[in-house]
Design a protein around this motif. Sequence first.
Motif, mmCIF file in Angstrom:
data_model
loop_
_atom_site.group_PDB
_atom_site.id
_atom_site.type_symbol
_atom_site.label_atom_id
_atom_site.label_comp_id
_atom_site.label_asym_id
_atom_site.label_seq_id
_atom_site.Cartn_x
_atom_site.Cartn_y
_atom_site.Cartn_z
ATOM 1 N N SER A 27 10.212 -7.734 -51.466
ATOM 2 C CA SER A 27 11.541 -7.790 -50.853
ATOM 3 C C SER A 27 12.076 -6.421 -50.451
ATOM 4 O O SER A 27 12.624 -6.264 -49.357
ATOM 5 N N LEU A 28 11.925 -5.429 -51.317
ATOM 6 C CA LEU A 28 12.407 -4.094 -50.940
ATOM 7 C C LEU A 28 11.553 -3.506 -49.822
ATOM 8 O O LEU A 28 12.064 -2.801 -48.952
ATOM 9 N N ARG A 33 11.353 -1.812 -44.166
ATOM 10 C CA ARG A 33 10.827 -1.871 -42.785
ATOM 11 C C ARG A 33 11.924 -2.234 -41.784
ATOM 12 O O ARG A 33 12.075 -1.584 -40.747
ATOM 13 N N ALA A 34 12.703 -3.247 -42.090
ATOM 14 C CA ALA A 34 13.736 -3.707 -41.156
ATOM 15 C C ALA A 34 14.817 -2.655 -40.950
ATOM 16 O O ALA A 34 15.198 -2.354 -39.810
ATOM 17 N N PHE A 35 15.306 -2.084 -42.033
ATOM 18 C CA PHE A 35 16.428 -1.154 -41.920
ATOM 19 C C PHE A 35 16.001 0.248 -41.505
ATOM 20 O O PHE A 35 16.804 0.991 -40.956
ATOM 21 N N THR A 36 14.736 0.611 -41.723
ATOM 22 C CA THR A 36 14.248 1.888 -41.195
ATOM 23 C C THR A 36 14.235 1.828 -39.672
ATOM 24 O O THR A 36 14.632 2.786 -39.000
ATOM 25 N N ALA A 37 13.801 0.698 -39.130
ATOM 26 C CA ALA A 37 13.798 0.530 -37.665
ATOM 27 C C ALA A 37 15.230 0.550 -37.134
ATOM 28 O O ALA A 37 15.509 1.200 -36.112
ATOM 29 N N GLY A 43 19.861 6.460 -34.621
ATOM 30 C CA GLY A 43 19.819 7.897 -34.845
ATOM 31 C C GLY A 43 20.164 8.295 -36.271
ATOM 32 O O GLY A 43 20.647 9.393 -36.526
ATOM 33 N N LYS A 44 19.876 7.398 -37.212
ATOM 34 C CA LYS A 44 20.160 7.657 -38.625
ATOM 35 C C LYS A 44 18.856 7.662 -39.408
ATOM 36 O O LYS A 44 17.810 7.295 -38.893
ATOM 37 N N THR A 45 18.956 8.056 -40.671
ATOM 38 C CA THR A 45 17.793 8.122 -41.546
ATOM 39 C C THR A 45 18.017 7.232 -42.757
ATOM 40 O O THR A 45 19.095 7.263 -43.361
ATOM 41 N N LEU A 46 17.007 6.450 -43.117
ATOM 42 C CA LEU A 46 17.024 5.659 -44.342
ATOM 43 C C LEU A 46 15.913 6.179 -45.244
ATOM 44 O O LEU A 46 14.756 6.253 -44.829
ATOM 45 N N THR A 47 16.264 6.548 -46.471
ATOM 46 C CA THR A 47 15.295 6.976 -47.470
ATOM 47 C C THR A 47 15.235 5.912 -48.550
ATOM 48 O O THR A 47 16.276 5.536 -49.104
ATOM 49 N N VAL A 48 14.029 5.413 -48.823
ATOM 50 C CA VAL A 48 13.848 4.360 -49.827
ATOM 51 C C VAL A 48 12.844 4.830 -50.869
ATOM 52 O O VAL A 48 11.745 5.246 -50.528
ATOM 53 N N GLY A 68 20.604 -7.269 -47.744
ATOM 54 C CA GLY A 68 20.898 -7.213 -46.314
ATOM 55 C C GLY A 68 22.354 -6.875 -46.048
ATOM 56 O O GLY A 68 22.668 -6.030 -45.207
ATOM 57 N N ASN A 69 23.263 -7.530 -46.784
ATOM 58 C CA ASN A 69 24.695 -7.243 -46.632
ATOM 59 C C ASN A 69 25.004 -5.792 -46.975
ATOM 60 O O ASN A 69 25.727 -5.109 -46.243
ATOM 61 N N LEU A 70 24.476 -5.320 -48.105
ATOM 62 C CA LEU A 70 24.790 -3.965 -48.559
ATOM 63 C C LEU A 70 24.178 -2.899 -47.657
ATOM 64 O O LEU A 70 24.835 -1.894 -47.345
ATOM 65 N N LEU A 71 22.949 -3.109 -47.225
ATOM 66 C CA LEU A 71 22.323 -2.136 -46.319
ATOM 67 C C LEU A 71 22.989 -2.157 -44.943
ATOM 68 O O LEU A 71 23.159 -1.102 -44.317
ATOM 69 N N ASP A 72 23.378 -3.330 -44.484
ATOM 70 C CA ASP A 72 24.088 -3.429 -43.213
ATOM 71 C C ASP A 72 25.406 -2.648 -43.274
ATOM 72 O O ASP A 72 25.735 -1.897 -42.353
ATOM 73 N N ASN A 73 26.151 -2.813 -44.378
ATOM 74 C CA ASN A 73 27.392 -2.056 -44.549
ATOM 75 C C ASN A 73 27.124 -0.555 -44.572
ATOM 76 O O ASN A 73 27.842 0.221 -43.932
ATOM 77 N N ALA A 74 26.113 -0.147 -45.326
ATOM 78 C CA ALA A 74 25.798 1.282 -45.427
ATOM 79 C C ALA A 74 25.437 1.853 -44.053
ATOM 80 O O ALA A 74 25.904 2.938 -43.679
ATOM 81 N N MET A 75 24.632 1.127 -43.289
ATOM 82 C CA MET A 75 24.244 1.586 -41.946
ATOM 83 C C MET A 75 25.463 1.667 -41.026
ATOM 84 O O MET A 75 25.587 2.586 -40.220
ATOM 85 N N LYS A 76 26.343 0.692 -41.143
ATOM 86 C CA LYS A 76 27.524 0.637 -40.290
ATOM 87 C C LYS A 76 28.430 1.848 -40.525
ATOM 88 O O LYS A 76 28.978 2.410 -39.582
ATOM 89 N N TRP A 77 28.598 2.254 -41.777
ATOM 90 C CA TRP A 77 29.554 3.297 -42.123
ATOM 91 C C TRP A 77 28.942 4.685 -42.265
ATOM 92 O O TRP A 77 29.668 5.681 -42.269
ATOM 93 N N ALA A 78 27.624 4.780 -42.371
ATOM 94 C CA ALA A 78 26.977 6.083 -42.549
ATOM 95 C C ALA A 78 27.161 6.966 -41.324
ATOM 96 O O ALA A 78 27.145 6.489 -40.193
ATOM 97 N N GLY A 79 27.320 8.257 -41.591
ATOM 98 C CA GLY A 79 27.325 9.216 -40.495
ATOM 99 C C GLY A 79 25.919 9.376 -39.958
ATOM 100 O O GLY A 79 25.662 9.207 -38.771
#
Length: 171
Positions: A27-28, A33-37, A43-48, A68-79
């Motif tokens: 699952s992780l 894979r999904a959120f790195t893309a 133009g952001k970076t995801l480190t897992v 999915g909800n939490l990563l979506d929120n983080a992506m939405k608000w991240a600089g």
Amino acid sequence: QLKRSFARMRADGTEGAIGVYTDLDTSLGRMERAFTALARNEGKTLTVTFQRGMRARMDQSDFEEVMGNLLDNAMKWAGSEVSLQASAEGDALIEIKISDDGPGIPKEEISRATASGQRLDVSKPGTGLGLAIATDLITAYGGKILLGKDDTLGGLAVHLRIPVARKRPLD
């Protein structure tokens, strides 16, 4: 609401009676894979980083909905940066931390952030249900979700504590 009610029913009872678990490698890995893309497209970076071989006592679809909800929120608000870390905390709990370098949530607003339909900032699209759904699902499985400021990235840090799924002895 129906999905959350079904999740509570799935989570109600003992682990042996239900036998539900999520293999976090699968699952992780899928979330990574999904959120790195997605991050790359924005133009952001995801480190897992996560410890291999963990199993959470939580239905896979519920776990992935929460993540999915939490990563979506983080992506939405991240600089520009989002981090996901997961590791076993002893034999009983898995600790997952999702953090970002966005504006975070003021300390006095944290309790409102997990209430259903609460949107603390309407400058970005959303329903205000993501954190409430995540909180309900994690709680239904005997876990906890804590929000705070991330010491490293400076934005929001979401800490999940989820029970470990025990491996059943061979019959």
